[in-house]
Design an enzyme around this catalytic site. Structure first.
Site, PDB file in Angstrom:
ATOM      1  N   ARG A 104      -0.682  -9.130  13.541  1.00 47.27           N
ATOM      2  CA  ARG A 104      -1.188  -8.123  12.597  1.00 47.27           C
ATOM      3  C   ARG A 104      -2.026  -8.774  11.497  1.00 47.27           C
ATOM      4  O   ARG A 104      -3.050  -8.227  11.081  1.00 47.27           O
ATOM      5  CB  ARG A 104      -0.023  -7.332  12.005  1.00 47.27           C
ATOM      6  CG  ARG A 104       0.616  -6.407  13.029  1.00 47.27           C
ATOM      7  CD  ARG A 104       2.017  -5.972  12.632  1.00 47.27           C
ATOM      8  NE  ARG A 104       2.048  -5.268  11.369  1.00 47.27           N
ATOM      9  CZ  ARG A 104       3.148  -5.068  10.652  1.00 47.27           C
ATOM     10  NH1 ARG A 104       4.311  -5.544  11.092  1.00 47.27           N
ATOM     11  NH2 ARG A 104       3.103  -4.411   9.526  1.00 47.27           N
TER      12      ARG A 104
ATOM     13  N   ARG B 198      -9.849   0.458   8.754  1.00 46.80           N
ATOM     14  CA  ARG B 198      -9.365  -0.891   9.059  1.00 46.80           C
ATOM     15  C   ARG B 198     -10.400  -1.703   9.826  1.00 46.80           C
ATOM     16  O   ARG B 198     -10.144  -2.875  10.126  1.00 46.80           O
ATOM     17  CB  ARG B 198      -8.117  -0.762   9.930  1.00 46.80           C
ATOM     18  CG  ARG B 198      -6.821  -1.205   9.278  1.00 46.80           C
ATOM     19  CD  ARG B 198      -5.714  -0.896  10.263  1.00 46.80           C
ATOM     20  NE  ARG B 198      -4.499  -1.586  10.032  1.00 46.80           N
ATOM     21  CZ  ARG B 198      -3.437  -1.072   9.401  1.00 46.80           C
ATOM     22  NH1 ARG B 198      -3.502   0.121   8.876  1.00 46.80           N
ATOM     23  NH2 ARG B 198      -2.336  -1.763   9.303  1.00 46.80           N
TER      24      ARG B 198
ATOM     25  N   ARG C  71      10.943  -0.812  11.394  1.00 44.83           N
ATOM     26  CA  ARG C  71       9.864  -0.731  12.390  1.00 44.83           C
ATOM     27  C   ARG C  71       9.980  -1.857  13.396  1.00 44.83           C
ATOM     28  O   ARG C  71      10.244  -3.000  13.015  1.00 44.83           O
ATOM     29  CB  ARG C  71       8.510  -0.793  11.671  1.00 44.83           C
ATOM     30  CG  ARG C  71       8.134   0.519  11.026  1.00 44.83           C
ATOM     31  CD  ARG C  71       6.984   0.394  10.080  1.00 44.83           C
ATOM     32  NE  ARG C  71       5.876  -0.412  10.592  1.00 44.83           N
ATOM     33  CZ  ARG C  71       4.765  -0.634   9.933  1.00 44.83           C
ATOM     34  NH1 ARG C  71       4.602  -0.112   8.723  1.00 44.83           N
ATOM     35  NH2 ARG C  71       3.812  -1.370  10.447  1.00 44.83           N
TER      36      ARG C  71
ATOM     37  N   LYS D   9       0.833  -1.210   0.000  1.00 43.43           N
ATOM     38  CA  LYS D   9       0.000   0.000   0.000  1.00 43.43           C
ATOM     39  C   LYS D   9       0.868   1.262   0.000  1.00 43.43           C
ATOM     40  O   LYS D   9       0.649   2.174  -0.787  1.00 43.43           O
ATOM     41  CB  LYS D   9      -0.937   0.012   1.224  1.00 43.43           C
ATOM     42  CG  LYS D   9      -1.857  -1.202   1.320  1.00 43.43           C
ATOM     43  CD  LYS D   9      -2.781  -1.114   2.530  1.00 43.43           C
ATOM     44  CE  LYS D   9      -2.071  -1.141   3.872  1.00 43.43           C
ATOM     45  NZ  LYS D   9      -1.331  -2.394   4.145  1.00 43.43           N
TER      46      LYS D   9
ATOM     47  N   ARG E  45      11.567  -5.185   5.222  1.00 44.81           N
ATOM     48  CA  ARG E  45      11.220  -3.783   4.953  1.00 44.81           C
ATOM     49  C   ARG E  45      12.082  -2.800   5.748  1.00 44.81           C
ATOM     50  O   ARG E  45      12.333  -2.982   6.922  1.00 44.81           O
ATOM     51  CB  ARG E  45       9.748  -3.555   5.313  1.00 44.81           C
ATOM     52  CG  ARG E  45       9.379  -2.069   5.393  1.00 44.81           C
ATOM     53  CD  ARG E  45       7.905  -1.829   5.283  1.00 44.81           C
ATOM     54  NE  ARG E  45       7.108  -2.425   6.333  1.00 44.81           N
ATOM     55  CZ  ARG E  45       5.768  -2.407   6.335  1.00 44.81           C
ATOM     56  NH1 ARG E  45       5.108  -1.851   5.345  1.00 44.81           N
ATOM     57  NH2 ARG E  45       5.110  -2.967   7.321  1.00 44.81           N
TER      58      ARG E  45
HETATM   59  P1  ADP Z   1       2.219  -1.838   3.242  1.00 43.19           P
HETATM   60  O1  ADP Z   1       2.210  -0.336   3.215  1.00 43.19           O
HETATM   61  O2  ADP Z   1       1.021  -2.430   2.548  1.00 43.19           O
HETATM   62  O3  ADP Z   1       2.399  -2.397   4.606  1.00 43.19           O
HETATM   63  P2  ADP Z   1       4.804  -1.586   1.831  1.00 43.19           P
HETATM   64  O4  ADP Z   1       4.466  -0.769   0.641  1.00 43.19           O
HETATM   65  O5  ADP Z   1       5.531  -0.921   2.940  1.00 43.19           O
HETATM   66  O6  ADP Z   1       3.474  -2.321   2.376  1.00 43.19           O
HETATM   67  O7  ADP Z   1       5.630  -2.851   1.307  1.00 43.19           O
HETATM   68  C1  ADP Z   1       6.150  -3.807   2.229  1.00 43.19           C
HETATM   69  C2  ADP Z   1       7.556  -4.202   1.797  1.00 43.19           C
HETATM   70  O8  ADP Z   1       7.496  -4.949   0.577  1.00 43.19           O
HETATM   71  C3  ADP Z   1       8.493  -3.040   1.532  1.00 43.19           C
HETATM   72  O9  ADP Z   1       9.792  -3.400   1.947  1.00 43.19           O
HETATM   73  C4  ADP Z   1       8.429  -2.864   0.009  1.00 43.19           C
HETATM   74  O10 ADP Z   1       9.657  -2.339  -0.518  1.00 43.19           O
HETATM   75  C5  ADP Z   1       8.207  -4.287  -0.468  1.00 43.19           C
HETATM   76  N1  ADP Z   1       7.346  -4.367  -1.659  1.00 43.19           N
HETATM   77  C6  ADP Z   1       6.306  -3.554  -2.007  1.00 43.19           C
HETATM   78  N2  ADP Z   1       5.738  -3.954  -3.160  1.00 43.19           N
HETATM   79  C7  ADP Z   1       6.416  -5.071  -3.549  1.00 43.19           C
HETATM   80  C8  ADP Z   1       6.295  -5.968  -4.681  1.00 43.19           C
HETATM   81  N3  ADP Z   1       5.359  -5.807  -5.620  1.00 43.19           N
HETATM   82  N4  ADP Z   1       7.167  -6.999  -4.753  1.00 43.19           N
HETATM   83  C9  ADP Z   1       8.111  -7.191  -3.795  1.00 43.19           C
HETATM   84  N5  ADP Z   1       8.276  -6.384  -2.716  1.00 43.19           N
HETATM   85  C10 ADP Z   1       7.434  -5.333  -2.588  1.00 43.19           C
HETATM   86  P1  ADP Z   2       0.978  -2.082   7.841  1.00 45.72           P
HETATM   87  O1  ADP Z   2       0.414  -1.537   6.595  1.00 45.72           O
HETATM   88  O2  ADP Z   2       2.322  -2.704   7.679  1.00 45.72           O
HETATM   89  O3  ADP Z   2       0.026  -2.966   8.610  1.00 45.72           O
HETATM   90  P2  ADP Z   2       0.593   0.477   9.190  1.00 45.72           P
HETATM   91  O4  ADP Z   2       1.735   1.407   9.172  1.00 45.72           O
HETATM   92  O5  ADP Z   2      -0.574   0.771   8.336  1.00 45.72           O
HETATM   93  O6  ADP Z   2       1.216  -0.951   8.891  1.00 45.72           O
HETATM   94  O7  ADP Z   2       0.068   0.305  10.680  1.00 45.72           O
HETATM   95  C1  ADP Z   2       0.926   0.025  11.744  1.00 45.72           C
HETATM   96  C2  ADP Z   2       0.135  -0.120  13.034  1.00 45.72           C
HETATM   97  O8  ADP Z   2      -0.522   1.141  13.326  1.00 45.72           O
HETATM   98  C3  ADP Z   2      -0.985  -1.137  12.992  1.00 45.72           C
HETATM   99  O9  ADP Z   2      -0.537  -2.445  13.302  1.00 45.72           O
HETATM  100  C4  ADP Z   2      -1.945  -0.604  14.063  1.00 45.72           C
HETATM  101  O10 ADP Z   2      -1.467  -0.875  15.366  1.00 45.72           O
HETATM  102  C5  ADP Z   2      -1.813   0.914  13.860  1.00 45.72           C
HETATM  103  N1  ADP Z   2      -2.804   1.432  12.891  1.00 45.72           N
HETATM  104  C6  ADP Z   2      -2.552   2.001  11.681  1.00 45.72           C
HETATM  105  N2  ADP Z   2      -3.687   2.349  11.076  1.00 45.72           N
HETATM  106  C7  ADP Z   2      -4.697   1.993  11.907  1.00 45.72           C
HETATM  107  C8  ADP Z   2      -6.109   2.066  11.838  1.00 45.72           C
HETATM  108  N3  ADP Z   2      -6.747   2.585  10.767  1.00 45.72           N
HETATM  109  N4  ADP Z   2      -6.824   1.582  12.887  1.00 45.72           N
HETATM  110  C9  ADP Z   2      -6.235   1.042  13.961  1.00 45.72           C
HETATM  111  N5  ADP Z   2      -4.906   0.924  14.092  1.00 45.72           N
HETATM  112  C10 ADP Z   2      -4.128   1.406  13.075  1.00 45.72           C
END
Ligand code: ADP
Ligand code: ADP
Ligand code: ZN
Length: 216
Positions: A172, A88, A161, A13, A127
């Site tokens: 998660r 979420r 992180r 995302k 990541r």
């Molecule tokens: P999210 O915001 O949904 O948690 P991220 O965009 O931070 O996910 O992506 C999670 C990890 O995977 C990051 O280290 C990113 O560089 C990597 N990543 C994102 N898209 C891809 C993809 N299409 N293929 C492989 N790795 C990816």
């Molecule tokens: P990822 O996409 O890797 O799950 P985020 O950065 O979106 O990670 O979220 C990290 C943490 O922040 C989540 O595990 C949760 O604890 C909190 N968080 C983020 N967005 C929300 C939301 N919309 N509602 C509740 N908790 C949230």
């Protein structure tokens, strides 16, 4: 352009949001980033959120809804925004509908990124992000062009992180399937949901998303 990016942790995302920001010049509203900033600044919200986030659980709807509602009032959201990591829960989705109605805004689309669980764990485990500009990287899948130097800003301080480890990731993922996946049905029923295969190359996935955005 007003859209939600929906998908489990590690789906891509944030990565895709940054590409959308570059093309459409609309802000990325990441509740995860906003909460991490609150934690780093030691605010009241940050104090409440820290332990919950470290454990991989969801922060309360009231806190997150208030953060988003306030953020949507900023000037830079006038031409659109990308909601990344919000809503979420069904409660948050309802609250968002209310906020948008009240602010006279309408969502264009909800894009779901579909990624296998094993790939999610692999993505999250490798990541890291630039400590200066926030650009995202991965140990295997997205390395900077020059070792140890951020492609976007040229700085060389990176961070990881605390919740990006296999154990917290299990919690998660559980939270995603239990609390967030019902939103797929919620937005599908409204006719807003578009699903994208998130298993390929980053640029190919962006093209698929962009086709959707161009068509709404
Ligand atoms: P999210 O915001 O949904 O948690 P991220 O965009 O931070 O996910 O992506 C999670 C990890 O995977 C990051 O280290 C990113 O560089 C990597 N990543 C994102 N898209 C891809 C993809 N299409 N293929 C492989 N790795 C990816
Ligand atoms: P990822 O996409 O890797 O799950 P985020 O950065 O979106 O990670 O979220 C990290 C943490 O922040 C989540 O595990 C949760 O604890 C909190 N968080 C983020 N967005 C929300 C939301 N919309 N509602 C509740 N908790 C949230
Ligand atoms: Zn950088």
């Amino acid at each position: 352009m007003k859209l939600i990016l929906l998908g489990p942790p590690g789906a891509g995302k944030g990565t895709q949001a940054k590409l959308i920001v570059d093309k459409y010049s609309i802000p990325q509203l990441s509740t995860g980033d906003m909460l991490r900033e609150a934690v780093a600044n030691g605010t009241e919200v940050g104090k409440k959120a820290k332990a919950v986030m470290d454990a991989g659980n969801l922060v309360s709807d009231d806190i997150v809804n208030a953060i988003v509602s306030e953020r949507l009032d900023h000037d830079d959201c006038k031409n659109g925004f990308i909601l990344d990591g919000f809503p979420r829960t069904l409660e948050q989705a309802d609250a968002l509908s209310g906020m948008l109605a009240e602010k006279n805004l309408k969502l264009d689309t909800v894009v779901e990124l579909k990624v296998d669980d094993e790939a999610l764990v692999e993505r999250v485990s490798g990541r890291y992000t630039c400590g200066n500009c926030g650009e995202g990287y991965h140990d295997t899948f997205k390395k900077p062009a020059k070792d140890g130097v951020c492609d976007r800003c040229g700085q060389s301080q990176f961070k990881r992180r605390p919740d990006d480890n296999a154990e917290v990731m299990r919690t998660r993922l559980m939270a995603y399937y239990k609390e967030t996946s019902p939103l797929l049905g919620f937005y599908y029923a409204k006719g807003d949901l578009k699903s994208v295969d998130g298993m390929g190359e980053i640029t190919g996935i962006f093209n698929a998303i962009d086709n959707i955005l161009e068509s709404v």
